[in-house]
Scaffold this motif. Sequence first.
Motif, short mmCIF file in Angstrom:
data_model
loop_
_atom_site.label_atom_id
_atom_site.label_comp_id
_atom_site.label_asym_id
_atom_site.label_seq_id
_atom_site.Cartn_x
_atom_site.Cartn_y
_atom_site.Cartn_z
N UNK A 201 0.84 -1.20 0.00
CA UNK A 201 0.00 0.00 0.00
C UNK A 201 0.87 1.25 0.00
N UNK A 202 1.95 1.24 0.77
CA UNK A 202 2.88 2.36 0.81
C UNK A 202 3.47 2.62 -0.58
N UNK A 203 3.89 1.53 -1.26
CA UNK A 203 4.46 1.67 -2.61
C UNK A 203 3.43 2.22 -3.59
N UNK A 204 2.20 1.72 -3.51
CA UNK A 204 1.15 2.19 -4.42
C UNK A 204 0.78 3.64 -4.17
N UNK A 205 0.79 4.06 -2.90
CA UNK A 205 0.48 5.46 -2.58
C UNK A 205 1.51 6.41 -3.18
N UNK A 206 2.77 6.00 -3.18
CA UNK A 206 3.84 6.91 -3.65
C UNK A 206 3.71 7.21 -5.14
N UNK A 207 3.14 6.30 -5.91
CA UNK A 207 3.01 6.53 -7.35
C UNK A 207 1.57 6.86 -7.75
N UNK A 208 0.70 7.06 -6.75
CA UNK A 208 -0.67 7.46 -7.02
C UNK A 208 -1.56 6.34 -7.53
N UNK A 209 -1.16 5.09 -7.31
CA UNK A 209 -1.98 3.95 -7.76
C UNK A 209 -2.96 3.49 -6.69
N UNK A 210 -2.95 4.16 -5.57
CA UNK A 210 -3.92 3.89 -4.50
C UNK A 210 -4.23 5.22 -3.83
N UNK A 211 -5.36 5.27 -3.17
CA UNK A 211 -5.78 6.51 -2.52
C UNK A 211 -5.94 6.30 -1.02
N UNK A 212 -5.48 7.28 -0.22
CA UNK A 212 -5.67 7.17 1.23
C UNK A 212 -7.15 7.12 1.62
N UNK A 213 -8.00 7.67 0.76
CA UNK A 213 -9.43 7.73 1.07
C UNK A 213 -10.13 6.39 0.85
N UNK A 214 -9.68 5.65 -0.16
CA UNK A 214 -10.35 4.38 -0.48
C UNK A 214 -9.73 3.19 0.24
N UNK A 215 -8.53 3.38 0.83
CA UNK A 215 -7.92 2.31 1.60
C UNK A 215 -7.19 1.30 0.75
N UNK A 216 -6.89 0.17 1.33
CA UNK A 216 -6.08 -0.86 0.67
C UNK A 216 -6.92 -1.61 -0.36
N UNK A 217 -6.46 -1.70 -1.61
CA UNK A 217 -7.22 -2.42 -2.64
C UNK A 217 -7.42 -3.89 -2.27
N UNK A 218 -8.53 -4.45 -2.72
CA UNK A 218 -8.86 -5.82 -2.37
C UNK A 218 -7.83 -6.81 -2.93
N UNK A 219 -7.26 -6.50 -4.11
CA UNK A 219 -6.29 -7.43 -4.69
C UNK A 219 -5.04 -7.52 -3.82
N UNK A 220 -4.69 -6.42 -3.15
CA UNK A 220 -3.54 -6.43 -2.25
C UNK A 220 -3.82 -7.34 -1.06
N UNK A 221 -5.02 -7.24 -0.50
CA UNK A 221 -5.39 -8.09 0.64
C UNK A 221 -5.35 -9.57 0.25
N UNK A 222 -5.92 -9.90 -0.91
CA UNK A 222 -5.97 -11.30 -1.33
C UNK A 222 -4.57 -11.83 -1.65
N UNK A 223 -3.75 -11.00 -2.29
CA UNK A 223 -2.39 -11.44 -2.64
C UNK A 223 -1.57 -11.69 -1.38
#
Length: 334
Positions: A201-223
């Motif tokens: 999540x930290x890596x995705x936030x740095x490049x704008x591929x995730x948002x602090x507002x929407x939280x951790x993507x489901x694919x990250x949790x499952x992986x």
Amino acid sequence: MELALVVFVVALALGFDYTNGFHDAANAIATSVSTRALTPRAALLMAAVMNFAGALLGTEVAETIAKSIVDLQDATSHQALIVVLCALVGAIVWNLITWWFGLPSSSTHALIGGLVGAGLAGGLAIYGSAIVEKVVLPMVISPVVGFGLAFLVMVGVLWIFRSASPTRATRRFRLAQTASAAAMALGHGLQDAQKTMGVIYMALLTVGWASPDTGIPIWVKLAAATAISLGTYSGGWRIMRTLGRRIIELDPARGFVAESVSAIVLYVNAFVLHAPVSTTHTITSAIMGVGATKRLSAVRWGVAKNIGLAWVLTIPAAASVAAVVYWILSPILL
């Protein structure tokens, strides 16, 4: 270049999650295997399933890892990714070293140490007060609570069952250990898989591929859940031997109490305190606590001393490796 770096960081994080699984598999099931409450293969399968389930129960610990260790706001997205990459290398190297020597060190503290070391090497700010509150204090308090609570609960169990038939009590506690081992494995997934989620999540936030507002993507949790469960099923026999037999010879009652107390400590830290505590420290101290009810000399304190040394060294060792890797890679990748 940035896309390739993100993909590599995510893959490396899942690799760390896998090593976390086989490194820490013993935490959940060593006591059940050593008391013969479960066969090794059945115990590993149960632990893998419960690790997967536990990983999907919450994200509070992951948020702490992603936002409360290293301040990446002043870093470019490229530098931030390199910091995360080097932190993972530091944590994986220390995990493999301690696994090879059969020492139950903390994957949690290895990862946090890696983040701190790589962050400092990159000249980034560290959230010192948050680390003290969320990492250092739980690192000290959780084992103390685990030891003391396990000791007291075991004394109570011994008093309650003082007149019971030893054969019947042993059989019942051996059955009960199936539930306590499952609870411990659930707590391990709840704690440790979330740490990998936090790094990704930290890596995705740095490049704008995730948002602090929407939280951790489901694919990250499952992986992350899949990686840690596969690692758990691959087994951690060296460390299992240390926890299950070398600290103290456990009986089913003591195994049940150690696992139950450890699970409670993990749940409280995850759901209430949002603190990334070490499952290794928690179960090891609980095993020592129940062992001390026999007599203090029943605990093999020489082995405990070696484990304690690994605990003390984990954060600075992982930090040092991560810092060296950063100094090597930054001229090439930046």
